[in-house]
Structure formats: C-alpha cells, structure tokens
Enzyme design. Structure first.
Site, PDB file in Angstrom:
ATOM      1  N   CYS A 113       0.845  -1.187   0.000  1.00 23.75           N
ATOM      2  CA  CYS A 113       0.000   0.000   0.000  1.00 23.75           C
ATOM      3  C   CYS A 113       0.881   1.238   0.000  1.00 23.75           C
ATOM      4  CB  CYS A 113      -0.911   0.000   1.227  1.00 23.75           C
ATOM      5  SG  CYS A 113      -2.014   1.428   1.328  1.00 23.75           S
ATOM      6  N   HIS A 155      -9.211  -3.186  -2.611  1.00 24.72           N
ATOM      7  CA  HIS A 155      -8.214  -2.472  -1.805  1.00 24.72           C
ATOM      8  C   HIS A 155      -8.537  -0.977  -1.743  1.00 24.72           C
ATOM      9  CE1 HIS A 155      -3.835  -1.931  -0.525  1.00 24.72           C
ATOM     10  NE2 HIS A 155      -4.220  -0.705  -0.788  1.00 24.72           N
ATOM     11  N   GLU A 156      -8.823  -0.373  -2.903  1.00 27.10           N
ATOM     12  CA  GLU A 156      -9.099   1.062  -2.927  1.00 27.10           C
ATOM     13  C   GLU A 156     -10.443   1.396  -2.293  1.00 27.10           C
ATOM     14  OE1 GLU A 156      -6.680   2.957  -3.436  1.00 27.10           O
ATOM     15  OE2 GLU A 156      -5.428   1.340  -4.218  1.00 27.10           O
ATOM     16  N   HIS A 159     -10.233   1.565   1.448  1.00 25.46           N
ATOM     17  CA  HIS A 159      -9.695   2.840   1.950  1.00 25.46           C
ATOM     18  C   HIS A 159     -10.821   3.826   2.272  1.00 25.46           C
ATOM     19  CE1 HIS A 159      -5.359   2.766   1.918  1.00 25.46           C
ATOM     20  NE2 HIS A 159      -5.304   2.310   0.680  1.00 25.46           N
TER      21      HIS A 159
END
Length: 198
Positions: A113, A155-156, A159
C-alpha cells in the site's frame, strides 16, 4: 494540468497513523464543480503513477471523499500474470465505488500500500466481485471483476471505509518489501506459508 518537460504535479501520500485513513468517508454529495473534480482526478492519477502504484483513494492524499483512481498497465511477465490472474486495467476514476463477492472463490496474494511504505503482507480476498461506481459523467456502472483487477478495486474501496489492507492480512506474513523480494517473491505460496508460519 500540463507542466514543463512532461512532468505532472503530485502531492504527498498520507501514511498509516493519520486519522484520515481510519475514518469512513461520507456519502458523495456532488459538491465539487466539474472542473475541480477533473483537476483532482488528474492530480490523483499523476500521484499514483509517480509513486508508483495501481490505485489511489482520496483519503490517501488527505481528502475524505468517496473517490478513487485505478490503473494497472505496468509490464509483467506472463508467469506472474497467470499466477495472480492479472489482466491490464484501463484507467478508471471511481466515485462511490462499492463491491460484493460473486461466488465463494477466494485468492490469497501479497499486497502492499502506498500509505504503508516498505511493507507487504498476504491477504485473502474474494477472487470475483460485482463492482459498482459512478464515473465523472455521473453515470453509474456495474461490472464483474476477477483476479487482480478485483483485488485492486477492493483495496481502494476499503480505503474509503477506513480500512487498510493490514486489517485483512495474515499477521505472520508481514514482511518488508526488501525481504519479500529477497526471500519469497519467487517461492510457491505453500513454501512462503511454511517459512513464515501462517
């Protein structure tokens, strides 16, 4: 946003420990002017490329907005691409991205990351997802993503919900990027699990 000599502007990427990375972003309210939104997306894209990375969410540059950019066109050898189910991902600016698993298939790979510099860890995620997002024109999209594309999108999107990949990682798999490259990057997953005890 052109600048001399082909260089593009970038901003500092927020690192783990900053509360903006641990807060869920509010619902998208469409308050940005179109020109502001386009400029922000270009800034995020150039920052992602310079890092270098394959995705960047607005909280990673200190903004609590439900916005992420994704793109994976980096060259990769065929063997690694096959092992990770990695297909090229054309540039995508995703407003209010969401996902849900499609089926029960999962995949486990090491992730890093841009907001956790220097480390990588093994993360099990759904291998197939139904992704949804709104584009810069205000059009909502739905698309099935698989393999590495699905991993990037998850993953994004995580966030934007105040989560880092470490929250889903196998703790004993955590290694520095240097040690991963030196010791484990070319090993079979079973060998890595045995060596690190997870």
């Amino acid at each position: 946003m052109s600048v001399p000599f082909g260089l593009q502007p970038t901003v500092k990427i927020v690192q783990a420990g900053d509360p903006v990375l641990r807060s869920s972003t509010p619902e998208w309210d469409d308050s940005l002017e179109r020109t502001e939104l386009e400029a922000l997306v270009e800034l995020m894209r150039s920052t992602m490329h310079a890092a270098p990375g394959v995705g960047l969410a607005a909280p990673q540059i200190g903004l609590s907005l439900r916005l992420a950019v994704l793109e994976d066109l980096w060259p990769i050898d065929q063997e690694t691409a096959a092992a990770k189910e990695r297909e090229p991902l054309e540039f995508m600016a995703a407003i209010d991205p969401r996902y849900e698993a499609v089926g029960a298939r999962t995949a486990t790979h090491f992730e890093g990351c841009l907001s956790v510099r220097g480390y990588t860890a093994s993360v099990e995620r759904p291998a197939d997802i139904l992704a949804s997002w709104t584009d810069l024109e205000g059009v909502r999209h739905e698309r099935e993503l698989h393999g590495w594309q699905a991993r990037i999108f998850q993953h994004e999107t995580d966030h934007l919900n105040g989560m880092l990949y470490l929250d889903k990682a196998e703790p004993r798999s955590l290694c520095t990027e240097e040690n991963f490259a030196r010791l484990w990057s070319y090993e079979e997953p079973e060998t890595v699990r045995e060596g690190l005890g997870f």
